[in-house]
Design an enzyme around this catalytic site. Structure first.
Site, PDB file in Angstrom:
ATOM      1  N   ASP A  89      15.377  35.503  97.717  1.00 14.73           N
ATOM      2  CA  ASP A  89      16.105  34.959  96.587  1.00 14.73           C
ATOM      3  C   ASP A  89      16.151  33.439  96.730  1.00 14.73           C
ATOM      4  OD1 ASP A  89      17.804  34.657  98.688  1.00 14.73           O
ATOM      5  OD2 ASP A  89      19.586  35.305  97.646  1.00 14.73           O
TER       6      ASP A  89
ATOM      7  N   ARG B 196      21.764  25.486  87.028  1.00 12.33           N
ATOM      8  CA  ARG B 196      22.591  26.665  86.728  1.00 12.33           C
ATOM      9  C   ARG B 196      23.533  26.289  85.594  1.00 12.33           C
ATOM     10  NH1 ARG B 196      23.189  29.588  92.064  1.00 12.33           N
ATOM     11  NH2 ARG B 196      25.332  30.108  91.488  1.00 12.33           N
TER      12      ARG B 196
END
Length: 595
Positions: free
Chosen positions: A317, A521
């Site tokens: 990830d 993000r």
């Protein structure tokens, strides 16, 4: 006998009980097979013994339990449902417990769950208000009541229960949710805690999410198993046996002779190969554990150590692996206005005008400037309020501080403040609001205090919080401005869910895509103003939903959606960067090119 080697030699040995197939002494066939099985079983038994010892070590750890005679020390194996136990900082939680009380005055407690769900971010847990207010842990012994807990299940992010306390004034019902729970195998990261045990042993979340160990088989064993069946045994030995019978002209009981030849040629397959493989893996495991380049490495399973050398693809990830989990707010977008790193000074000036004395003296000369300042004020205030970050002075918080590489707590640059939060995004946003002139000054369960650069304090009462979950992908908070009495609901979350909640706009989807392509993000921020009647109606319905036993989470969610999450005013969009690890830029480029 899942390995064809062992099964084949067992059949060969058993064939010697048939007179027509008997060739030599039974001992010559059974002794090698028993030796091979003894080595294999012994090695796996040793692995099981080490697991048993680790279990015994975990079950013999000492904990303090509150009894009629006060606190007594007991091993974790003697902890039962209904016990009140104390868990100290950096101590592992032995069973699933309801958090009754902490040493933190606010009743907040952070736990580490990396051994449970693999996440390194600390999780916030809150003690039950009615038990937290007791003056000492010993006074909990005199409580009378009962705890209702739902039946055990595997979901780590859900819990439904009630605490009913009996008192002279009647029964007092407190709802229990996941933020009131300490799951087994987590570690208390801040302060000390007292918990009431509700699940033990196999009913704990940790055990229910653990697969029981099975015998593991590596690729090398599977390949040898396939070769022994397909190429060596089937092709070579069978071909040789048929050839020998054919040379004899298939005379007499030729099929008996063929089986006898198969038994004779079984020595082509070396039975010692299994022993050599097992012994080699054992030595390899010992060398791994003694390797100075990888200290403190423990081989849990000695049947597959060679698998580490056969890795072809590494799937990873991004957050916390390719990145540092060190977040920095880089972009702020409000539809017609956008700010980046280079224009943060402009935001700082608007914030000073909005919250400073100049803003109250009417020093604005242009309507456009007033509009921009008001919009920036709204979104900065929303970011400063809508989070679960806690703050403490260094003298109080330093004893709980981790090295600066850790996510929480984060020691401020001025060495006077420490932030605690379950998400690095939250810390990044709060640090950003502090850098532009609106700092989080104090926070507890019921209030938030903000401070401007001029030293002015803004007080807000927390009326309700709605924590972030992986299902909702958003978090919200209802606050009341103590100076004006205004009640506002603030919410932030992923664009995929917030786009359906905020009022219609024509720029949110495009800007979210732009920030995502930059590797940022994104968080969407919205607001809804509530009058007193609307808040009281929501509080009544939500309080009833919180103590409901049947479908509690659904009832709470529906109440929030029906009353609060309708036509939220879209305040803006933030873009947070997760800084890459050292030399991580090339890895990121490869990952992005693959995607």
């Amino acid at each position: 006998f899942k390995f064809f080697f062992n099964l084949y030699f067992l059949l060969v040995a058993l064939s010697q009980f048939i007179p027509a197939l008997k060739i030599g002494y039974l001992f010559t066939y059974f002794a090698p097979l028993c030796f091979v099985l003894f080595v294999t079983i012994g090695k796996e038994a040793y692995d099981d013994l080490k697991r048993y010892r680790r279990d015994q070590e975990a079950n013999s750890q000492k904990y303090e339990r509150l009894g009629k005679n006060g606190w007594e020390t007991v091993p974790s194996s003697e902890i039962r449902v209904g016990d009140k136990i104390k868990i100290y900082r950096n101590q592992r939680v032995p069973a699933d417990c309801v958090l009754l009380r902490t040493t933190e005055a606010t009743g907040a407690c952070f736990i580490r769950t990396d051994q449970l769900d693999g996440e390194t971010d600390w999780k916030l847990r809150i003690a039950i208000p009615s038990t937290q207010k007791h003056h000492s842990d010993d006074s909990l012994l005199h409580l009378e009541g009962q705890v209702y807990a739902e039946k055990p299940h595997k979901d780590l992010y859900s819990f439904v229960g009630n605490l009913t306390l009996n008192s002279s004034s009647g029964e007092q019902v407190e709802p229990l949710a996941v933020e009131n729970m300490l799951w087994s195998n987590t570690v208390v990261a801040s302060g000390d805690a007292v918990g009431f045990v509700v699940y033990t042993g196999r009913e704990t979340r940790a055990v229910m999410n653990t697969n029981f160990p099975k015998t593991k088989v590596g690729l090398l064993d599977m390949e040898i198993n396939r070769l022994s069946k397909g190429q060596i045994l089937a092709v070579v030995t069978l071909a040789l046996s048929v050839a020998m019978v054919a040379l004899n002209g298939f005379r007499g009981l030729w099929y008996i002779y063929m089986f006898r030849f198969l038994i004779l040629f079984s020595s082509i397959i070396p039975i010692s190969l299994r022993v050599n493989l097992d012994m080699g893996k054992t030595v390899y495991s010992m060398q791994i554990m003694r390797d100075e380049n990888i200290p403190d490495t423990i081989v849990r399973t000695s049947t597959i150590p060679e698998e580490m050398g056969r890795i072809e693809y590494l799937l990873s990830d991004k957050t916390g692996t390719l990145t540092k989990n060190d977040m920095v707010l880089k972009r702020l977008h409000m539809g017609t206005m956008a700010y980046g790193v280079d224009s943060m000074d402009d935001i700082r000036e608007h914030v000073a005008n909005a919250f400073g004395t100049r803003g109250h003296e009417g020093s604005f000369r242009m309507k456009r400037t007033r509009d921009i300042t008001a919009r920036i004020r709204d979104i900065v205030l929303a970011l400063a309020l809508c989070h679960n970050v806690g703050v403490a002075g260094l003298a109080e918080g330093a004893q709980h501080a981790e090295p600066k590489e850790q996510v929480t707590p984060v020691i401020g640059d001025d060495d006077t403040v420490s932030y605690q939060a379950s998400s690095p995004d939250e810390v990044a946003i709060v640090k950003w609001t502090e850098s532009i002139g609106l700092a989080l000054y104090a926070r507890d369960i019921k209030s938030i205090k903000l401070r401007t650069t001029e030293g002015r304090t803004l007080d807000f009462e927390i009326l309700e919080t709605f924590p972030f979950t992986s299902e909702t992908k958003r978090m919200g908070i209802v606050v009341r401005d103590t100076s004006t009495g205004d009640v506002c609901f603030y919410e932030k979350g992923a664009d995929t869910v917030m786009a359906k909640i905020v009022t219609y706009n024509d720029w949110l989807e495009e800007e979210c895509g732009n920030m995502a392509r930059e590797g940022l993000r994104t968080l969407v921020i919205g607001r809804k103003r509530l009058n007193d009647d609307a808040w009281r109606e929501f509080d009544r319905r939500y309080s009833a939903a919180k103590i409901s036993v049947n479908d509690r989470n659904e009832a709470m969610r529906k109440t929030v959606e029906d009353v609060l999450e309708k036509d939220l005013e879209l305040l803006g969009l933030t873009g947070v960067e997760d800084r890459l690890q050292v030399n991580g830029q090339s890895v990121r480029m490869v990952v992005e090119s693959v995607v």
